[in-house]
Design a protein around this motif. Structure first.
Motif, short mmCIF file in Angstrom:
data_model
loop_
_atom_site.label_atom_id
_atom_site.label_comp_id
_atom_site.label_asym_id
_atom_site.label_seq_id
_atom_site.Cartn_x
_atom_site.Cartn_y
_atom_site.Cartn_z
N ASP A 2 -3.62 -8.74 7.87
CA ASP A 2 -2.54 -9.32 7.09
C ASP A 2 -2.94 -10.70 6.57
O ASP A 2 -3.79 -11.37 7.14
CB ASP A 2 -1.28 -9.46 7.96
CG ASP A 2 -0.68 -8.12 8.31
OD1 ASP A 2 -1.07 -7.10 7.71
OD2 ASP A 2 0.17 -8.08 9.21
N ALA A 46 0.85 -7.56 3.63
CA ALA A 46 0.19 -6.55 4.49
C ALA A 46 -1.27 -6.37 4.12
O ALA A 46 -1.65 -6.47 2.94
CB ALA A 46 0.93 -5.22 4.38
N THR A 49 -3.42 -4.98 0.73
CA THR A 49 -2.78 -5.31 -0.54
C THR A 49 -3.73 -6.08 -1.44
O THR A 49 -3.78 -5.86 -2.65
CB THR A 49 -1.50 -6.16 -0.30
OG1 THR A 49 -0.64 -5.42 0.57
CG2 THR A 49 -0.78 -6.44 -1.59
#
Length: 119
Positions: A2, A46, A49
């Protein structure tokens, strides 16, 4: 993994602050991620991405939301309010692909074996 964006403080401490967080691909201008939250000081994007080695443009807009505007927002009416925008451009780190790591490992093992064989 993340990716977390944080900011130290909200600019309008006396009222609720609406935060509009947007990520654009710096090369194409295409939107990659967008979130709208109230009173937040961080946003987590997240893993997966953002692509490794690419440039992105992040924009954080803080909007002052008054009680009368919240009522109009709840009914779907458009409102305008004072705000401030902060923007940065950044590049994600390039991560070697798995095959490259395997090739480097085989090369290192081969060199170690060659050196050991010469002794």
């Amino acid at each position: 993994a993340d990716f977390e964006f944080t900011w130290n403080a909200l600019p309008f401490a006396d009222e609720e602050t609406q935060v509009l967080f947007t990520l654009l691909d710096a090369g194409t201008g295409d939107p990659v991620y967008a979130a709208q939250v109230t009173g937040a000081t961080a946003e987590v994007v997240a893993g997966g991405t953002l692509e490794p080695g690419r440039a992105y443009f992040a924009s954080i807009e803080f909007r002052r939301t008054r009680p009368s505007e919240r009522t109009r927002l709840a009914t779907g009416e458009e409102t305008t309010s004072a705000g401030t925008v902060t923007a940065i451009e950044f590049r994600t780190a390039a991560v070697p692909e798995p095959f490259s790591l395997l090739a480097l490992s085989v090369l290192a093992a081969g060199l170690a074996g060659w050196r050991r064989g010469r002794r």
